[in-house]
Design an enzyme around this catalytic site. Structure first.
Site, PDB file in Angstrom:
ATOM      1  N   ARG A  39       0.741  -1.341  -0.098  1.00 44.87           N
ATOM      2  CA  ARG A  39      -0.052   0.019  -0.038  1.00 44.87           C
ATOM      3  C   ARG A  39       0.875   1.325  -0.031  1.00 44.87           C
ATOM      4  NH1 ARG A  39      -2.695   2.518   4.541  1.00 44.87           N
ATOM      5  NH2 ARG A  39      -4.301   3.904   4.108  1.00 44.87           N
ATOM      6  N   SER A 108     -12.926  -3.457  -0.325  1.00 45.82           N
ATOM      7  CA  SER A 108     -13.268  -2.898   1.007  1.00 45.82           C
ATOM      8  C   SER A 108     -14.778  -2.695   1.225  1.00 45.82           C
ATOM      9  CB  SER A 108     -12.500  -1.584   1.187  1.00 45.82           C
ATOM     10  OG  SER A 108     -11.310  -1.695   1.297  1.00 45.82           O
ATOM     11  N   LYS A 137      -5.258   4.802   8.794  1.00 43.19           N
ATOM     12  CA  LYS A 137      -6.045   5.286   7.245  1.00 43.19           C
ATOM     13  C   LYS A 137      -6.955   6.531   7.656  1.00 43.19           C
ATOM     14  CE  LYS A 137      -8.167   3.091   3.445  1.00 43.19           C
ATOM     15  NZ  LYS A 137      -9.309   3.785   2.995  1.00 43.19           N
TER      16      LYS A 137
END
Length: 208
Positions: A39, A108, A137
């Site tokens: 990521r 997600s 996040k």
């Protein structure tokens, strides 16, 4: 070959405090991480590509699947094992068409409706959350809690991975929902001894 979703490591260089990303990931895999997601939000496409090439070599050497977060182009360019996308990324059905039937696609979700949509439109697994508050996040949204997590798991037949704020103190609560694994960042990469942290998380998950 079935995918082991039990301890799903997601990278975050920011949490490493300058430590080497590749050594950290290798240590996590040595400690039991079963799946890896690369990521990267703040680097150029070329830098992401170069990073992904090296990370794929590392993951392959341990037979751990490599998933690329968000970037379909990078996933294709390095022939990654899969792609993970969210609600605001390229449409799931399009991602599946482009990636083909043999790649892993994660999606997600934060409620059962999104979960059912994901299952219907080609997702191999769902990342459900955030289960708890998380600092990893910024746009994660409000925590859904273990109750909604269980509802999501019960609504679909594909694997579900719990995302957001999962660590030593709440693994038991999460596993009781019936999910197939936990997504971990800070509970492993945020520790000084990453091998030991991964062993602790993996051991707890298997023993519950």
């Amino acid at each position: 070959m079935p995918v082991d979703y039990s301890v799903y490591l997601v990278t975050d260089r920011g949490i490493l405090g300058g430590r080497d990303l590749f050594k950290a990931v290798e240590d996590a895999i040595k400690g039991g991480a079963s799946l890896l997601q690369l990521r990267e939000k703040d680097i150029s496409s070329r830098a992401f590509y170069d990073l992904a090439v090296k990370m794929k070599d590392l993951a392959n050497s341990y037979d751990v699947p490599l998933i690329i977060n968000d970037r379909l182009d990078i996933a294709l360019a390095v022939d990654a094992d899969g792609l993970h996308i969210g609600q605001d990324d390229i449409p799931l059905r399009i991602a599946r068409e482009i990636m083909g039937p043999d790649k892993i696609i994660g999606y997600s979700v934060s409620n059962p409706e999104q979960a059912l949509f994901g299952e219907k439109n080609g997702a191999d697994y769902l990342g459900a959350g955030p289960v708890y508050a998380t600092g990893s996040k910024a746009d994660a949204g409000l925590p859904i809690g273990p109750g909604t997590l269980k509802t999501i798991k019960d609504s679909v037949s594909i694997p579900v991975v719990a995302i957001g704020g999962v660590g030593i103190t709440n693994i038991s609560e999460v596993k009781k929902t019936g999910v197939d694994g936990i997504s971990v960042i800070s509970a492993i990469l945020g520790k000084l001894d990453i091998v030991e942290a991964a062993k602790n998380i993996t051991g707890l998950w298997k023993d519950i």
